[in-house]
Motif scaffolding. Structure first.
Motif, PDB file in Angstrom:
ATOM      1  N   GLN A   1     114.515 -49.345  26.501  1.00  0.00           N
ATOM      2  CA  GLN A   1     114.952 -50.667  26.899  1.00  0.00           C
ATOM      3  C   GLN A   1     113.799 -51.641  26.747  1.00  0.00           C
ATOM      4  OE1 GLN A   1     115.180 -49.774  31.569  1.00  0.00           O
ATOM      5  NE2 GLN A   1     115.240 -51.967  31.137  1.00  0.00           N
ATOM      6  N   SER A   2     114.148 -52.926  26.684  1.00  0.00           N
ATOM      7  CA  SER A   2     113.141 -53.962  26.479  1.00  0.00           C
ATOM      8  C   SER A   2     112.330 -54.189  27.745  1.00  0.00           C
ATOM      9  CB  SER A   2     113.824 -55.267  26.071  1.00  0.00           C
ATOM     10  OG  SER A   2     112.893 -56.337  26.079  1.00  0.00           O
TER      11      SER A   2
ATOM     12  N   GLU B   1     111.495 -56.883  28.924  1.00  0.00           N
ATOM     13  CA  GLU B   1     112.006 -58.065  29.618  1.00  0.00           C
ATOM     14  C   GLU B   1     113.117 -57.728  30.606  1.00  0.00           C
ATOM     15  OE1 GLU B   1     111.701 -57.929  26.286  1.00  0.00           O
ATOM     16  OE2 GLU B   1     110.086 -59.375  25.883  1.00  0.00           O
ATOM     17  N   GLU B   2     113.718 -56.544  30.461  1.00  0.00           N
ATOM     18  CA  GLU B   2     114.861 -56.178  31.293  1.00  0.00           C
ATOM     19  C   GLU B   2     114.416 -55.543  32.606  1.00  0.00           C
ATOM     20  OE1 GLU B   2     117.853 -55.097  27.561  1.00  0.00           O
ATOM     21  OE2 GLU B   2     116.816 -53.507  28.657  1.00  0.00           O
ATOM     22  N   SER B   3     115.328 -55.527  33.571  1.00  0.00           N
ATOM     23  CA  SER B   3     115.068 -54.816  34.826  1.00  0.00           C
ATOM     24  C   SER B   3     115.136 -53.314  34.570  1.00  0.00           C
ATOM     25  CB  SER B   3     116.110 -55.209  35.876  1.00  0.00           C
ATOM     26  OG  SER B   3     116.025 -56.593  36.165  1.00  0.00           O
TER      27      SER B   3
END
Length: 413
Positions: free
Chosen positions: A192-193, A195-197
């Motif tokens: 996952q990025s 920037e994500e939670s």
């Protein structure tokens, strides 16, 4: 590509095959000097002028004819003053000229004395004796740095700041550089990025950002990036799209993850169906699943999914191949032999690249090994100064010498 069980290929053999397969990049663009730093020349650079363009003074002092010197204390008239930027002048026999660094040496003069070695008055100068002076001293002759029509930088050389300065000095304002389009593919449903939670069962993508920075610091600026899930259909569709769209078609593909032997490692299997596999699995640690081949004629480097393995395989295998495609002859720096302060008692089954720090011990440079050499850890690579190479079958004792490659030297090119 036909899957076959194979033994681990030695690193030296893999690198030799990579370099032999490297084809010159076709993508070339002309850029101004302000935009070229760090890239690789696609064409050699030829000087437009002599550098310097004229004989000039290397120091502040006086210009004269060596033949006019005699015993210490001789005084000569000084009717001429020449500064940098002045037009060339002439000097009569028996005269001297006040001259400053970079100024053109007057016609008739063949030597420059430092002002500290003379007694300079308004219009006359007291000179040292001939025995303390060398004819021609303190003069930078025309063409000393470059001659008109001389090649000053070769194709394949990297455009360092000093190289850019040299090119500017010979009157060249723009250069042609290699401009390959490089596609970075990250893969895995677990990614996952940043920037994500944070999500359960997921990890943040470090390989994508790391590879993008490695490529840019290596002088490759035209880089795109895509992420592939663990879905063979989506992988096939993505590859078809980028290969058939002329605006997206890359010159090089570099992937991370999906090239090992797990049931979810689909990328290598899809590439095996549509490309040509040159080799897979190396005797390297970290980085054993390294894969190289071509898909639709495009070089493909399949790197492992662990971030330290990505770093090692990029620096020791991918980057040298990219440099060779740019026309570079020297693709790796010369290793520095340094003693170590650690022991490895178990013989290495694969050539291992240890993350080490270079420290000074009583004036002697010594290598320290980070205690965590896991291929999944990047903190050790941030702590380290570079990589120490442990050959296959070797053990290590304190005081033994290993080949050391600093990260700065590997990326400098």
């Amino acid at each position: 590509m036909e899957e076959a069980k194979q033994s681990l290929m030695p690193v030296a053999e893999a690198l030799e095959r990579l370099l032999e397969s490297a084809l010159a990049f076709r993508a070339v663009r002309e850029v101004p000097l302000a935009d070229c730093q760090g890239q690789y020349l696609a064409e050699s650079v030829t000087s437009r002028v002599n550098v310097p363009a004229f004989d000039n003074a290397a120091v502040d002092g006086v210009a004269l004819r060596y033949a006019d010197l005699d015993e210490p204390g001789l005084t000569r008239p000084m009717p001429l003053r020449v500064a940098a930027g002045d037009a060339p002048a002439s000097l009569a026999p028996g005269q001297v000229a006040r001259i400053f660094t970079g100024a053109p040496v007057p016609a008739g003069a063949d030597t420059v004395l430092m002002q500290e070695d003379c007694e300079i008055a308004e219009t006359r100068v007291r000179l040292p004796g001939k025995d303390s002076v060398t004819a021609g001293q303190n003069i930078r002759p025309a063409g000393q740095d470059a001659h008109c029509n001389e090649v000053v930088m070769q194709r394949g050389e990297r455009l360092t700041p000093q190289a850019v300065g040299l090119i500017a000095s010979v009157g060249v304002a723009a250069v042609k550089v290699n401009a390959p389009r490089i596609l970075v593919l990250t893969s895995g449903d677990e990614i996952q990025s940043p920037e994500e939670s944070p999500l359960p069962g997921k990890i943040f993508d470090s390989n994508g950002p790391q590879l993008m920075q490695l490529l840019q610091q290596s002088g490759f600026v035209n880089v795109q990036r895509e992420h592939l899930p663990d879905d063979p259909g989506i992988i096939r569709n993505t590859l078809t799209r980028v290969l058939t769209d002329s605006a997206q078609r890359p010159d090089v593909i570099i992937s991370t993850g999906g090239v090992s032997v797990g049931e979810e490692d689909h990328l290598r299997a899809v590439l095996a169906e549509h490309g040509e596999l040159d080799f897979w699995r190396l005797a390297i640690k970290p980085g054993k699943p390294f894969t190289y081949g071509r898909i639709d004629g495009i070089p493909f480097f399949g790197l492992p999914g662990n971030p330290s393995a990505v770093l090692v395989c990029y620096l020791m295998l991918v980057l040298p191949t990219l440099r060779r495609s740019c026309g570079a002859d020297a693709v790796l720096p010369t290793a520095m032999p340094l003693p170590v302060d650690f022991a490895i008692n178990k013989p290495a089954k694969r050539q291992e690249y240890l993350r080490v720090r270079c420290v000074s011990d009583s004036g002697q440079l010594t290598l320290q090994k980070h205690p965590n050499q896991s291929s999944g850890m990047l903190s050790s690579a941030v702590w380290a100064d570079g990589l120490a190479v442990v050959p296959v079958g070797s053990t290590v004792s304190p005081g033994d010498t290993l080949s050391f490659f600093s990260f700065s030297a590997l990326l400098a090119g």
